[in-house]
Design an enzyme around this catalytic site. Structure first.
Site, mmCIF file in Angstrom:
data_model
loop_
_atom_site.group_PDB
_atom_site.id
_atom_site.type_symbol
_atom_site.label_atom_id
_atom_site.label_comp_id
_atom_site.label_asym_id
_atom_site.label_seq_id
_atom_site.Cartn_x
_atom_site.Cartn_y
_atom_site.Cartn_z
ATOM 1 N N ASP A 43 12.671 -93.973 18.205
ATOM 2 C CA ASP A 43 11.653 -94.291 18.868
ATOM 3 C C ASP A 43 10.504 -93.437 18.565
ATOM 4 O O ASP A 43 10.558 -92.392 19.002
ATOM 5 C CB ASP A 43 11.783 -94.486 20.382
ATOM 6 C CG ASP A 43 10.791 -94.545 21.283
ATOM 7 O OD1 ASP A 43 9.832 -94.943 20.593
ATOM 8 O OD2 ASP A 43 10.898 -94.582 22.413
ATOM 9 N N LYS A 61 0.254 -91.420 16.313
ATOM 10 C CA LYS A 61 0.597 -93.031 16.256
ATOM 11 C C LYS A 61 -0.703 -93.723 16.529
ATOM 12 O O LYS A 61 -0.751 -95.070 15.912
ATOM 13 C CB LYS A 61 1.578 -93.272 17.395
ATOM 14 C CG LYS A 61 2.201 -94.542 17.469
ATOM 15 C CD LYS A 61 3.263 -94.665 18.501
ATOM 16 C CE LYS A 61 3.845 -95.999 18.509
ATOM 17 N NZ LYS A 61 5.038 -96.011 19.665
ATOM 18 N N GLU A 71 9.371 -102.411 19.937
ATOM 19 C CA GLU A 71 9.971 -101.505 21.086
ATOM 20 C C GLU A 71 10.384 -102.524 22.163
ATOM 21 O O GLU A 71 11.517 -102.282 22.816
ATOM 22 C CB GLU A 71 8.765 -100.809 21.424
ATOM 23 C CG GLU A 71 8.618 -99.398 20.516
ATOM 24 C CD GLU A 71 7.423 -98.446 20.531
ATOM 25 O OE1 GLU A 71 6.595 -98.913 21.727
ATOM 26 O OE2 GLU A 71 7.131 -98.046 19.637
ATOM 27 N N ASP A 110 5.947 -102.661 28.700
ATOM 28 C CA ASP A 110 6.139 -101.396 28.084
ATOM 29 C C ASP A 110 4.651 -100.540 27.969
ATOM 30 O O ASP A 110 3.965 -100.909 27.300
ATOM 31 C CB ASP A 110 6.585 -101.853 26.820
ATOM 32 C CG ASP A 110 6.983 -100.265 25.852
ATOM 33 O OD1 ASP A 110 6.499 -99.244 26.336
ATOM 34 O OD2 ASP A 110 7.302 -100.701 24.650
#
Ligand code: AMP
Length: 635
Positions: free
Chosen positions: A8, A70, A148, A171
């Site tokens: 992850d 990211k 994810e 999420d």
């Protein structure tokens, strides 16, 4: 088969897991943590630190520290400059992936060469491709890129004996937000049937997360400070870094406490003035006021996903929360309100995604029973047609992998080539969507407008990554297509970065081995100095001088950059001490009498059993017997 891991790769934190003896297990990093901060630090000495050690450097030298990379993935034009050197977001992410893979290899005791890496469901093609490239640069074979929320659902499903229903995964991480609605059918009792997961819809925002709440709080604190002292802390990098850390800490504390103190002494020292401190009490209500507009941005996104999946609150059987930011009570309240369901509390939001990725890795390497996993593409894909129009070939929420072809033609007479401009997004106007790249299809035989038949094919693989081909039906030949202005790295660029990374991995490995040898040399030198001192009255003057000289040489060697030279010195010094030790030992045994001497004949010298370096000083009586036991143990 070597182990494949699940990673992850988060905005704030990353996590790696693997299926060990059938059990998905979160892997501890070298520092002992279950999650690794997604932070990379380039030190002045050329060393690259990742994770907790990098985080510790962030305050002292923020300009050498890269966080939240990211957020930049898939932005071709963005370079990250550290120390005058430019890095792509892929290269920085690769550093994080490398560390995770290295720590996993240490933990598992075997090399890690394959990984499943997760991305936010709402990542577009360029962001997914960039993530895959980051994995390749890190020296990994990327078995699959998975979403994810889907990974979270796999981890959840793995623990269920039987379930049939619709799951909503909400999420909210450090930098991204996703919501996914999926149907799940699991019945472990029916061993011949595979677990079934089918995503019905997904929606999100790849620039929305806990970082935004931190930023709102930082601005609030900095504004207060400015009002009070007339100083803008945002202009001072070190003060800002401390403020950032304090803001996040306060935010996290307010998930469980109703109020917290923020205390930052000596935050700013004005020239010639006395130091300024920041001291403030912050309540949960104050934080919620600041965070509300950010958290509220997730509401229409959840509603859209529900609408796309054609489900109402009554149709959802489970709600799973993922991402650290979902620990905020206000976030949970919103989810409750939207779904009419109490979110599950038995799932660790920081680890569930890596665990799901590990399960997918185990399935792909046939370590675990196969399952049916149908995911979707989050955003519509199409081409630009005349008049700034986006012509959609694959609408959002289409199940992947998928392949769609459509015939296009020319807009003017005798047009020798066409440009295929590939777009991703939901806006009807081409120019308002994300441009994934332009393809030139050349060599079209002269023909009036509307005559040539050009077939464009979009192919989305299981990673959600798009491949485009074009064929001139008139000539029957597939034409060469060249891509310009793409938002991804070209294969050549990836190749170059893979090679560079391979070189720096070797360099890093050399550095690590050197550091280890230095460490051993220093520890040995210290220990031996102590031993020389302890044995002072048993050593002859020349022995003492010679040993001291050896230790000095060892210390000098450990200052150098040659690992082999240090190792040779370590051996030499051990040898010299071993000889002296043997002499002392023999002298001591002769003094003790024949019994002890007999019992230990042929054993290595005291404290040197197995050549592990000096142990207790050799002496008469008890010391000799100690050595005897040690020698016994070694057998
Ligand atoms: P992730 O990207 O999933 O690692 O999520 C990290 C985000 O969650 C960061 O913005 C953290 O500040 C935030 N976070 C972690 N723990 C908590 C907590 N207990 N309460 C509120 N936010 C948290």
């Amino acid at each position: 088969m070597p182990k494949a891991v699940g990673i992850d790769l988060g905005t704030t934190n990353s996590c790696v897991a693997a299926v060990i003896a059938g059990d998905p297990t979160v892997i501890h990093n070298a520092e002992g943590g279950r999650v690794t901060p997604s932070i990379v630090h380039f030190s002045k000495t050329g060393e690259v630190l990742v994770g907790e050690p990098a985080k510790r450097q962030a305050i002292l030298s923020p300009d050498r520290t890269v966080r939240s990379v990211k957020r930049l993935m898939g932005q071709r034009t963005t370079a990250i400059t550290v120390d005058g050197r430019d890095y792509t977001p892929e290269q920085i992410s690769a550093r994080i992936l490398e560390k995770l893979a290295r720590d996993a290899a240490t933990y598992l005791g075997e090399p890690v060469k394959q990984a499943v890496i997760t991305v936010p469901a709402y990542f577009d093609d360029a962001q997914r491709t960039a993530t895959k490239h980051a994995g390749e640069i890190a020296g990994l074979e990327v078995l699959r890129i998975i979403n994810e929320p889907t990974a979270a659902a796999l981890a959840y499903g793995h623990k269920q004996q039987k379930m049939e229903g619709t799951i909503l995964v909400y999420d909210l991480g450090g930098g991204t937000f996703d919501v996914t609605i999926m149907d799940v059918e699991i019945d472990k009792a029916k061993t011949e049937e595979r677990d079934y997961y089918e995503v019905r819809s997904t929606a999100g925002d790849t620039h929305l997360g806990g970082d935004d709440i931190d930023q709102a709080l930082i601005d609030f604190l900095a504004d207060q400070f400015q009002k009070e002292h007339g100083v803008d802390l945002r202009q001072d990098r070190q003060a800002l870094q401390r403020l950032k850390e304090a803001a996040e800490k306060a935010k996290i504390e307010l998930s469980s406490a109703l109020q917290t103190n923020i205390n930052l002494p000596f935050l700013y020292v004005p020239e010639g003035g006395s130091p300024l401190h920041l001291e403030m009490t912050l309540t949960r209500a104050q934080l919620e006021e600041l965070a509300r507009p950010i958290v509220e941005r997730t509401r229409p996104i959840v509603l859209r996903a529900m609408e796309d999946a054609k489900v109402g609150p009554g149709d959802i059987s489970e709600v799973i929360l993922v991402g650290g930011q979902t620990r905020m009570p206000m976030v949970q309240q919103l989810v409750r309100e939207l779904t009419g369901k109490e979110p599950r509390r038995d799932i660790n939001p920081d680890e569930v995604v890596a665990v799901g990725a590990a399960i997918q890795a185990a399935v792909l390497t046939q370590e675990m029973k196969d399952m049916v996993l149908l995911d979707v593409t989050p955003l519509s894909l199409g081409v630009e047609t005349l008049g700034d129009v986006m012509d959609v070939l694959i609408p959002r929420n289409t199940t992947i992998p998928t392949r769609v072809s459509r015939i296009y033609t020319t807009a003017s007479d005798y047009q020798p080539s066409v440009e295929i401009h590939v777009l991703q997004g939901e806006r009807p106007r081409a120019s308002q969507n994300r441009s994934l790249g332009r393809f030139q299809l050349t060599g079209i035989p002269p023909a009036p407008r509307g005559m040539p038949r050009i077939e464009v094919t979009f192919d989305i693989d299981a990673n959600g990554i798009l491949n485009v081909t074009a064929e001139d039906k008139g000539t029957g030949k597939k034409q060469d297509i060249t891509i310009t202005g793409s938002s991804s790295l070209s294969p050549d660029e990836v190749q170059r970065m893979v090679q560079e990374a391979e070189a720096h991995r070797q360099e890093d490995e050399r550095f690590r081995r050197l550091a280890q040898a230095r460490n051993e040399a220093d520890a040995l030198a210290y220990q031996l100095e102590k031993t020389i001192n302890d044995l002072r009255d048993k050593l002859s003057e020349s022995e003492r001088q010679s040993l001291e000289a050896k230790v000095k040489e060892l210390r000098e060697a450990s200052q150098g950059d040659d690992e082999q030279a240090i190792r040779r010195k370590i051996d030499e010094v051990n040898q010299a001490f071993s000889e002296v030790s043997r002499r002392l030992y023999e002298a001591a045994s002769a003094g003790v009498g024949s019994q002890a001497a007999e019992g230990t004949t042929g054993q290595p010298g005291p404290g040197y059993a197995g050549g592990r370096g000096p142990g207790p000083a050799a002496g008469p009586g008890g010391d000799v017997i100690d050595a005897e036991f040690e020698a016994e143990d070694e057998k």
